[in-house]
Write a protein that holds these residues in place. Structure first.
Motif, PDB file in Angstrom:
ATOM      1  N   ILE A  95      39.994 -16.222  51.171  1.00  0.00           N
ATOM      2  CA  ILE A  95      39.632 -17.641  51.135  1.00  0.00           C
ATOM      3  C   ILE A  95      40.168 -18.342  49.885  1.00  0.00           C
ATOM      4  O   ILE A  95      39.910 -19.535  49.683  1.00  0.00           O
ATOM      5  N   GLN A  96      40.909 -17.601  49.078  1.00  0.00           N
ATOM      6  CA  GLN A  96      41.554 -18.207  47.911  1.00  0.00           C
ATOM      7  C   GLN A  96      43.075 -18.175  48.032  1.00  0.00           C
ATOM      8  O   GLN A  96      43.794 -18.311  47.034  1.00  0.00           O
ATOM      9  N   ALA A 142      40.263 -18.728  57.145  1.00  0.00           N
ATOM     10  CA  ALA A 142      40.715 -17.360  56.923  1.00  0.00           C
ATOM     11  C   ALA A 142      40.395 -16.472  58.122  1.00  0.00           C
ATOM     12  O   ALA A 142      41.139 -15.538  58.433  1.00  0.00           O
ATOM     13  N   THR A 143      39.297 -16.759  58.795  1.00  0.00           N
ATOM     14  CA  THR A 143      38.939 -15.998  59.997  1.00  0.00           C
ATOM     15  C   THR A 143      39.962 -16.228  61.100  1.00  0.00           C
ATOM     16  O   THR A 143      40.349 -15.296  61.822  1.00  0.00           O
ATOM     17  N   LEU A 144      40.415 -17.457  61.228  1.00  0.00           N
ATOM     18  CA  LEU A 144      41.456 -17.768  62.212  1.00  0.00           C
ATOM     19  C   LEU A 144      42.734 -16.996  61.903  1.00  0.00           C
ATOM     20  O   LEU A 144      43.312 -16.335  62.777  1.00  0.00           O
ATOM     21  N   ASP A 145      43.172 -17.053  60.659  1.00  0.00           N
ATOM     22  CA  ASP A 145      44.394 -16.346  60.262  1.00  0.00           C
ATOM     23  C   ASP A 145      44.239 -14.839  60.470  1.00  0.00           C
ATOM     24  O   ASP A 145      45.125 -14.168  61.013  1.00  0.00           O
ATOM     25  N   VAL A 176      33.411  -5.483  51.719  1.00  0.00           N
ATOM     26  CA  VAL A 176      34.274  -5.946  50.624  1.00  0.00           C
ATOM     27  C   VAL A 176      34.003  -5.187  49.327  1.00  0.00           C
ATOM     28  O   VAL A 176      34.935  -4.651  48.705  1.00  0.00           O
ATOM     29  N   PRO A 177      32.749  -5.088  48.851  1.00  0.00           N
ATOM     30  CA  PRO A 177      32.514  -4.329  47.619  1.00  0.00           C
ATOM     31  C   PRO A 177      32.804  -2.838  47.748  1.00  0.00           C
ATOM     32  O   PRO A 177      33.143  -2.191  46.750  1.00  0.00           O
ATOM     33  N   ARG A 185      36.199 -13.841  46.971  1.00  0.00           N
ATOM     34  CA  ARG A 185      37.529 -14.156  47.498  1.00  0.00           C
ATOM     35  C   ARG A 185      37.743 -13.645  48.923  1.00  0.00           C
ATOM     36  O   ARG A 185      38.359 -14.328  49.736  1.00  0.00           O
ATOM     37  N   TYR A 186      37.231 -12.456  49.226  1.00  0.00           N
ATOM     38  CA  TYR A 186      37.553 -11.827  50.506  1.00  0.00           C
ATOM     39  C   TYR A 186      36.346 -11.756  51.432  1.00  0.00           C
ATOM     40  O   TYR A 186      35.209 -11.592  50.994  1.00  0.00           O
ATOM     41  N   ILE A 187      36.613 -11.868  52.728  1.00  0.00           N
ATOM     42  CA  ILE A 187      35.596 -11.708  53.759  1.00  0.00           C
ATOM     43  C   ILE A 187      36.118 -10.743  54.813  1.00  0.00           C
ATOM     44  O   ILE A 187      37.318 -10.706  55.086  1.00  0.00           O
TER      45      ILE A 187
END
Length: 216
Positions: A95-96, A142-145, A176-177, A185-187
């Motif tokens: 998402i960044q 970001a989910t779409l991509d 993620v963790p 930043r990430y999902i």
């Protein structure tokens, strides 16, 4: 025929797409090298993305140790895939990604793919949209991509002679963790088990297209 195409075991698009099935058990003795996984991912990231943001990131679990870490965040009904797959790839959304947006379009201008005027127009239109967006917007984008590149990854696994199973049965807050990534930043989008099948796939029934389609 280019170098990439020569690597494909199956180049029949109709077969790749229409005969894709999800397998839950794979042959344990099949190994997929880091080099081949890298090649598959290189091909997969030709997928489209919103405003060419390419908001994806991959975590490849290609060793027993990495697969053990993957198993720790999966729900039990996905253990058969994790335990037998040659590799498991987590597709993350970034998402960044807009922080690197200028680099992408500056390179396109330098390569002569677009003019500097076209680049500057992009910087004045799309870039501010993402810089001012809230997290909800960025996560959806970001989910779409990530979904588009994941589908491409599933098809490319078949093109390389493997089968694959997309999985979302995991603990979303732990993924993620678990791999040392920044949760700001990430999902997680999905995870994909890849290998040579060791059982028949479960046959599924599809809705008739008329049931899921409206012509406006």
């Amino acid at each position: 025929m280019d170098a990439t195409e020569k690597k494909l075991v199956n180049n029949d698009f109709k077969d790749i797409m229409l005969n894709r099935h999800s397998y839950r058990k794979f042959k344990k003795d099949v190994k997929i090298s880091d080099e081949e996984i890298t090649q598959i991912l290189k091909e997969a990231i030709s997928a489209p993305s919103a405003c060419n943001l390419q908001s994806w990131h991959f975590v490849v679990c290609n060793t027993p140790e990495a697969k053990k870490r993957a198993r720790e965040v999966m729900m039990p009904f996905n253990y058969p895939q994790i335990d037998t797959a040659s590799t498991v790839i987590f597709v993350m959304g970034d998402i960044q990604s807009h922080y690197k947006y200028r680099d992408v379009w500056n390179k396109a201008a330098e390569n002569g793919q677009i003019t500097t005027e076209e680049r500057d127009k992009i910087f004045k239109t799309f870039l501010p949209l993402y810089e001012k967006a809230d997290r909800n917007f960025l996560e959806k984008d970001a989910t779409l991509d990530g979904s588009m590149v994941a589908m491409q990854l599933l098809l490319l696994a078949r093109a390389h002679g493997y089968e694959a199973n997309p999985m979302s049965g995991y603990y979303f807050d732990k993924v993620v963790p678990q791999f040392g990534l920044d949760p700001e930043r990430y999902i997680p989008i999905t995870s994909i088990a890849i290998g040579k099948p060791d059982e028949e796939f479960t046959k599924s029934v599809r809705y008739d297209v008329s049931e899921v389609t409206d012509f406006a």
